[in-house]
Structure formats: C-alpha cells, structure tokens
Enzyme design. Sequence first.
Site, PDB file in Angstrom:
ATOM      1  N   GLU A 299       0.826  -1.212   0.000  1.00 21.23           N
ATOM      2  CA  GLU A 299       0.000   0.000   0.000  1.00 21.23           C
ATOM      3  C   GLU A 299       0.859   1.260   0.000  1.00 21.23           C
ATOM      4  O   GLU A 299       0.485   2.276  -0.579  1.00 21.23           O
ATOM      5  CB  GLU A 299      -0.955  -0.008   1.195  1.00 21.23           C
ATOM      6  CG  GLU A 299      -2.077  -1.045   1.079  1.00 21.23           C
ATOM      7  CD  GLU A 299      -1.629  -2.467   1.360  1.00 21.23           C
ATOM      8  OE1 GLU A 299      -0.510  -2.655   1.868  1.00 21.23           O
ATOM      9  OE2 GLU A 299      -2.392  -3.403   1.055  1.00 21.23           O
TER      10      GLU A 299
ATOM     11  N   HIS B 151     -11.699  -6.223   8.202  1.00 22.62           N
ATOM     12  CA  HIS B 151     -12.489  -6.015   6.986  1.00 22.62           C
ATOM     13  C   HIS B 151     -13.739  -5.211   7.309  1.00 22.62           C
ATOM     14  O   HIS B 151     -14.745  -5.310   6.616  1.00 22.62           O
ATOM     15  CB  HIS B 151     -12.878  -7.354   6.343  1.00 22.62           C
ATOM     16  CG  HIS B 151     -11.702  -8.173   5.917  1.00 22.62           C
ATOM     17  ND1 HIS B 151     -10.969  -8.930   6.791  1.00 22.62           N
ATOM     18  CD2 HIS B 151     -11.112  -8.323   4.698  1.00 22.62           C
ATOM     19  CE1 HIS B 151      -9.991  -9.534   6.135  1.00 22.62           C
ATOM     20  NE2 HIS B 151     -10.050  -9.180   4.873  1.00 22.62           N
TER      21      HIS B 151
END
Lengths: 432, 350
Positions: free
Chosen positions: B73, B142
């Site tokens: 990322e 999540h």
Amino acid sequence: MAEGPVRTGKPRGNLPPLDLYVPEPRYRPGDTVDYSHLQIPEPGLLARPDEACEASETWPLTLDMVRVLGDDDRAVGPWNPHLDPETLRRMLATMALTRAFDDRMYRGQRQGKTSFYMKSTGEEAISIACAHALAADDMVFPSYRQQGILIARGYPLEEMINQIYSNRADRLKGRQLPIMYSAKDYGFFTISGNLATQFPQAVGWAMASAIKGDTRIATSFVGEGSSAEGDFHAAMTFAAVYNAPVVLNVVNNQWAISSFSGFAGAERTTFAARAAGYGIAGLRVDGNDILAVYAAMEWAANRARANKGPTLIEHFTYRAEGHSTSDDPNAYRSAREAEDWPLGDPIMRLKKHLIALGEWSEEQHEAMDRDLAEQVKVATKEAEKNGILGHGLHHPFHTMFEDVFEELPWHLQEQAEQAIRERQTKWPEWKE
Amino acid sequence: MIEENPVSLHDAPSRSMNMIEAINDALDIMMARDPDVVIMGEDVGYFGGVFRATAGLQKKFGKNRVFDTPINECGIIGAAVGMAAYGLRPVPEIQFADYIYPGLDQLVSEAARLRYRSAGEFVAPITVRSPFGGGIFGGQTHSQSPEALFTHVAGLKTVIPATPYDAKGLLIAAIEDNDPVIFFEPKRIYNGPFDGYYDRPSRPWKGLPGSQVPEGYYKVPLGKARVVREGAALTVVTYGTMVHVAEAVLAEKGVDAEIIDLRSLVPLDIDTVEKSVEKTGKCLVIHEATRTSGFGSELVTLVQERCFYHLEAPVERVTGFDTPYPHSLEWAYFPGPVRIGEAVDRLMKD
C-alpha cells in the site's frame, strides 16, 4: 524499580543462551582511526557491461567498486567517461560553489539568520556528476543533501537563500524548513522531511513517463540510513515489477545522524547488493570520484532510457561534517574519521586530475575559489534585502492558509480571519 | 441535485444500478474523458477487483491505464503521488480501508502536503478508493471505519457516498478535484441499502430511491450535504451505511426527523447542518466508527459552538464502541436500531 525481563524458555541441552548482536562502530570520539579493513579496489579494473545487459550481470559490480581516478590523478579503465576538460572544469567549479554555499549558509545559521542548515561537504561529486549525466528535464526526487543538483542546474543561489531565510521572497512562502527546496521548473521535486518517501514517488513518476510514451526518466536519492525504510522496499519492488525508467541512488556516507551504517545493514553486505534480490541492475561506485559517479549515472540513465529498466547505485562516500546545524558529530565519532577518509575529498581529486592533465593550476583554483566566495556573498546580500528569519519580512499572514487545498474552505477562511484578528490585537498599528 | 447539473438529469436516460455498477460506470466515464486517469491497485486489473468495481476496465482501456500492483500500500500511494507529480490523475484502490495504514505516511506526509509545501508547484490530484465499514461479518480487518484519521489531516478531502447515484456523481467529482480525495465506499451497501435490521431479509438496490443513475457524465459536488428527509423535530447527521439505518429507525419511531447525509466530511457542508439544527433544536450524530475522537466529536463540537442558543437538549452521538471490530459479536457492536432508538427517545422525551 522495574525488574529485568524474566527468561521463560526452558534450557535445551547444551545450547548457549541466545545473544542479541547490536552493531557498534569501529571508532568513537578520541579513537585513532585505521581504515585498513576497507576494501578499496584499484581503479580501472572493473569491466563495464553493456547498458542493455541482464540485471544479474551486474552482480560483481555491486560488491566491488567502480573507480576511475587513481592515486596518480589519472583517469583509467573502461568506466572512464572521457569528459572534455571544459566539462571537468565546470563540474569542479560547481562542486566548489556548492561547498562555498554550504559554508556561508552554515555561518548564516550560526549568526542567527536562519534556524537550520545541512551541508553536503564531501558528497558534492555525487550530486554534481548526476546532474551532469542526466538530461535537464529528467526529474530528480532528492533527499535533503542534493543541493548540488539544484546548483548544477543553474537554480539561482539567491532563490535558495530566500528559502533558507524564509523571507518575503521565499518561493515556498516561509512554510518549509530551510533547505527543503522545491523547483519544478528545474526538475527538482519538493523535498520532504519524511525519509525515503520520495523513492516510490520517483518510481511512480517514471511509470507515468512510460505510460505516456515520454522519453524522460526519473532519479531519486536516499541516504544509506533511510534505505532501511519500508519505502525503499516498495520503490525497489515497483521499479522491478514495471521495469520503470528510474535510477535509484543510495548515498552511503557511513552515518545516519549518530548511527553508523551498520544500523542499516552495512556489516552484512553492500547496499548495491540489494539490487540483485529485486532483479534490478546494481552498481557500487566511489562516491568521491566524480568521473566514476558520472559514468555510473550515465550508464544507468542510458539503460533506463532504452527501456532496459531501473538501476540501483550505491555511492560510497563519507559525511565529512555534522548531520545538520543541530548536530555535533564529536559526541559520537572520531574527529579523525573524515580527515583520514581513504577516498579523499572529491574536489581535491578532480582538481589534481585537471592539473595532471595540464588543464588547471593551483593559481586558477585559488582565483576560482575567491570568485565563488564573492558570488555567494553577493547572492547572500541580495537575499538579505528580502529579510532574514524572524525579522518581519515574511509573507502575509493569509498565505499560511492558502494551498492547503486548491480553494480555501470555510473553516480555513474562519481560521485565517482569527489569525489576522490576533495579529491586530497584538500590534494595533500593523498593516499588511 | 438539479442545480449542480442544469442540463436536466431528469431528461437524461437512466437505469437502476447498484453501488458497484455506479462506481464502475464513473470510472469508465472518467477513463474515457481524461487520458490522464489511471487505475491501479491489488487485483483491479485483469480480475476486475475483489468487489468487481473495476471489472472490464483493463480490457477496454488497456494495461497501461488499468493495472494490478504488488501487495504494497505504501508503494501504491507513493507511486500514485509520483504519477500525479508527473501530471496524471491516478485513482488507486486500497482493497480494504483496514489496509490503508501502510500507505498512511504517503497520504499524510506527502499527498496531503504536496500543494502546501511546494506552494502549488506540485499537486496530488489522486482519488484513493477504498471499501470501508462493517455489517458484513468482516471481523477486525475487513470492517473498520477509519475516516477520522483522514479528516484530521489538513489537505485531504474525505468523501463517503450512501447511494449509487451519489457514488457515481461524487466519484466523478473526486477524480476531477485537484486535491487528494479519500473515497470510502460503504461495502455493506454495495448491493443494496442496509437498514440495520440484520435479522430481516436485505433488499437489492434495484428500483429503490437513489439507485436510478443517469447515463453519462454528471457530478455531485464535494462539500454539499444531501437532506435525505426533511423534518422539524430532530436533526440527524450521518453518512454512509448509517444513513439507511437512521432512516429506518426514525421511520419506525415515527419521529419527524430531518436526516442529513453529509456525503463529504471534508469539506463539510456546515450550513446545511447549522440551518437544520436551528430549525429543530436537537441533534443526533451517528457513525459506525469508534466513538473517542471519531468524526462525530467534531460534528458535536461544531453544532455546540454554532447552534448553542438553539439547542433544547444535549447533542448526542451514536457510534461503534471503543473496541476493535469484533467478529461474533458484530451486532452487539454495530450502532443499530436499539442504540439509535434509545438516543432518539432521550432526545425526544420533552
């Protein structure tokens, strides 16, 4: 009193207790310095592989060192870039100018004209050779110790000093710490205080150039200390995956503030050797040999421009001065280290080379140094007319709130009004 | 929305889409309009994204414009910043907002400050898309709603749609915006609105208000809230999935609430909030994110500062609890109908 940690593992046979290894530099303040352990190869011996070679072919070059200038001041071997004397003199002058600039700005900080400065003494060859080997429109993503690139590209000294003094002519409007230059029109990306962030950005810029079918390439610099950052790994991975036209540089000047290069992994292998694990070409060069640095950068730039992919270059050098004006290196390293550095001083080495070629003299060198000192002095005086730090000649208050976003949102508008109100309360006579 | 798009969206052909289709449509349109728009992220290329948001785009626009990235990322955001410095308009995707943290330094220290620290020489017109929020048994990594980490950063815009119509219009506006935008997509409502009654069957978007999406290009401006429902008794300020939960709970309670979907947290439409609270005298802030130092704290403070003399009750906030997002106890954690209902009861008791 806190107890030490309790060992909880069971003894296993005759195994010794585990032992944490914490690296320690060879010399501390007061120590005599002995560099006999350093492997400094003879110049001219390393082969120069084809620029389009497989990355793996560069493996021997990542463990060795590209050197061109020998102790006899002659340029030798396949890496000799065969630069003409005029170019050599220009590079010499630019290195000397960078050093003169550093010296004057350092004094300026000590005289209270600004808050902070960082010299690049001993590392001038790296910036200046790279600037000469690149095209003027190749994009540089520098760290804070590549001022030589800006100077080599002809950025006005006065503009640099305006930034250092954060005065009313500062192009960055007094927002940035001194030396965090930004000069888009000179292909010099805005410097960030956050280490190594520019490395993946340079890769992204290079990817963009490739996406657009451009011919420009990007280059970036980190110190060996910052090469420990995760961004280094991100950049290397992206550069390899997309075969990005980028040259990634590690300036190994042996010190990251007070931490010696062992804390970035230097005791185990070279920094250039890391290239191999990513499948990137790697070169390790004598960073105080401007001809070697030029040759390496030229090789890597040609490779990138020919769509043959990225290169990692380790520039082996020594940080001759303190980390910054806020640092006293005498507190952690021997004062002899810089003086005895076996690869010498990049300016002196090029000077002696030019003299050996019969293209330069001590007299010319002295005259040049006087001229450059005068040039820096004139620029400093001009910049000082725009103010020095803390003497009122800064950008208007409102500018503090501009450029956070393209347009000023309501909350910043309100805060700007508050700042101006505060100012008027303190100085009722004040007018902007 | 008419005023933003005077060329009468009413007349434009439209069709019912879910939020993923609307996002895909926005990306498709912007890729076609602007050759500098590029899409990058983990699994976004050939595969079309783990939520299908980029499906078909690589095939249509080529690998130079839509491509898969390494799982890094920091590299995704860092490279996007570099691309933006070159002059592109990257739309990087972070697969889950829970995984945006390795890219945080690049967002906070770089993207957000590029314009400021270079006095406008370099800008980062990037749009970071990332699915966020809970309600899907996503567990700790999540389900998170990290918007407050971004609203706290000077130089970033944070946008969260609650309907397919807004998702498309806001995403187009975000991509065209010259500032870096964090675009959080509430994944719980990708396929249909969620009213918080997890024990009832869920509905798809098809045919529901907000799912009718015009064909072609239109924008929903950043910094403008949407009044979901006009009312006089209570102002509810919320965004994302919680817009639908609030709507259902307040309808169930029969409270004449004015429900505001902020759409952009930064820049914030303070006028719409202020006007509403001045009218109703009461304010309830709802978000899924954890409470302490959440964006709700900023909203409560602003309402308190700006509407103090109109307030008839303390400003309340209903949020997730200050714990990591749990798996098995998801519905005990989620700020659902019971928690919201209690707050509404307290506010409405006089």
